[in-house]
Design a protein around this motif. Structure first.
Motif, PDB file in Angstrom:
ATOM      1  N   ARG A   1       0.827  -1.196   0.000  1.00  8.47           N
ATOM      2  CA  ARG A   1       0.000   0.000   0.000  1.00  8.47           C
ATOM      3  C   ARG A   1       0.874   1.264   0.000  1.00  8.47           C
ATOM      4  O   ARG A   1       1.709   1.443   0.890  1.00  8.47           O
TER       5      ARG A   1
ATOM      6  N   ASN B   1      -1.916   8.321  -3.673  1.00 10.07           N
ATOM      7  CA  ASN B   1      -2.520   7.691  -4.852  1.00 10.07           C
ATOM      8  C   ASN B   1      -1.463   7.385  -5.914  1.00 10.07           C
ATOM      9  O   ASN B   1      -0.549   8.181  -6.139  1.00 10.07           O
TER      10      ASN B   1
ATOM     11  N   ASP C   1      -8.426   0.196  -5.615  1.00 10.49           N
ATOM     12  CA  ASP C   1      -8.937  -0.427  -4.396  1.00 10.49           C
ATOM     13  C   ASP C   1      -8.063  -1.598  -3.952  1.00 10.49           C
ATOM     14  O   ASP C   1      -7.954  -1.898  -2.757  1.00 10.49           O
ATOM     15  N   GLU C   2      -7.403  -2.258  -4.921  1.00 12.93           N
ATOM     16  CA  GLU C   2      -6.448  -3.316  -4.566  1.00 12.93           C
ATOM     17  C   GLU C   2      -5.280  -2.719  -3.790  1.00 12.93           C
ATOM     18  O   GLU C   2      -4.843  -3.275  -2.771  1.00 12.93           O
TER      19      GLU C   2
ATOM     20  N   ALA D   1      -5.269   0.038  -2.116  1.00 17.13           N
ATOM     21  CA  ALA D   1      -5.734   0.569  -0.828  1.00 17.13           C
ATOM     22  C   ALA D   1      -5.892  -0.528   0.220  1.00 17.13           C
ATOM     23  O   ALA D   1      -5.757  -0.264   1.426  1.00 17.13           O
ATOM     24  N   ARG D   2      -6.182  -1.757  -0.226  1.00 15.19           N
ATOM     25  CA  ARG D   2      -6.354  -2.877   0.713  1.00 15.19           C
ATOM     26  C   ARG D   2      -5.043  -3.602   1.006  1.00 15.19           C
ATOM     27  O   ARG D   2      -4.996  -4.483   1.865  1.00 15.19           O
TER      28      ARG D   2
END
Length: 261
Positions: free
Chosen positions: A50, A54, A68-69, A71-72
């Motif tokens: 992560r 951004n 989203d990948e 972010a997780r």
């Protein structure tokens, strides 16, 4: 197993090119040994990492990583111990390794052993090839590489390209192999030992010249063999620069030497 040298084919996906301001966003590691003359994979490990900000759209488009990948994904602090354990006391293998090494060193990882860069090896063993990026080399070598710019997939492709380059080495005449090994021993290149150990690899004759069946012999002039600090570029035939033209006199068509780093 205890006395075997472990190698690790690695690849990093990065948010940019500056290890101070940019970040590792994915890492893939394939550990292997040479056993009974062949490269044997011990383990495959990879993870997204992560980032603190951004990821640029250009990088997202290149890698196919979804926001989203990312972010997780775990933070670097959560995977650092595993990365360090995976790369402890290994000889690392990669394609265009310099940048990856800079990022890992910025994280505090040190490498006591010399690395093996398949980019450099491909320029030595495939000196007339038109492109040395990993995707092109994998295609030229018949390596299936569908998930490009993803760390574990690229690490796998790098290992498979390395195997093909070892096969090119074993396709050379015995006298040429002996000459190369003599130079490598003098310069203490790590990959020479790997090539020598992997003697059961599939012999691979790479040639992008239509109708040509033979690989030329590698010829090194005596002054190169006697001077370990010589720096001579890889040259072939009439592609030689004027200052190296004398090296192509006679019947030999190829000259290969290894720069000191």
């Amino acid at each position: 197993m205890d006395n075997q040298q472990v190698y690790a084919s690695i690849d990093l996906e990065l948010s940019g090119f500056d290890p101070v301001t940019d970040e590792i966003i994915e890492i893939g590691i394939i550990r292997f040994v040479v056993e009974d003359g062949v490269c044997k994979v011990l383990s495959e490990w990879g993870t997204l990492v992560r980032p603190s900000s951004n990821i640029r759209n250009r990088i997202l488009g290149l890698t196919g990583i979804l926001p989203d990948e990312a972010a997780r994904a775990p933070l670097w602090s959560e995977v650092e111990a595993e990365v360090f354990a995976q790369l402890k006391d290994v000889i690392i293998v990669g394609h265009g390794l310099d940048l990856d090494i800079k990022f890992l060193e910025a994280k505090g990882l040190t490498f006591a052993l010399e690395s093996i860069d398949t980019l450099e090896l491909s320029q030595i063993f495939l000196p007339t090839h038109h492109s040395y990026n990993l995707e092109n080399l994998a295609h030229a070598c018949g390596v299936v590489h569908t998930d490009t710019h993803r760390a574990l997939s690229d690490a796998f492709a790098t290992l498979e390209v390395l195997k093909k380059l070892i096969g090119v080495f074993w396709a050379l005449p015995e006298a040429s192999r002996a000459t190369l090994m003599r130079v490598l021993a003098m310069r203490k290149n790590t990959w020479g030992e790997l090539f020598k150990l992997a003697f059961k690899t599939e012999v691979f004759v790479f040639n992008n010249t239509a109708g040509s069946k033979e690989l030329p012999e590698y010829v090194l002039p005596s002054e190169v063999l006697s001077d370990p600090w010589s720096i001579i570029q890889v040259q072939t035939g009439n592609r030689a620069e004027p200052e190296w033209a004398h090296l192509n006199n006679g019947s030999a068509s190829w000259v290969v030497a290894f720069p000191s780093r």
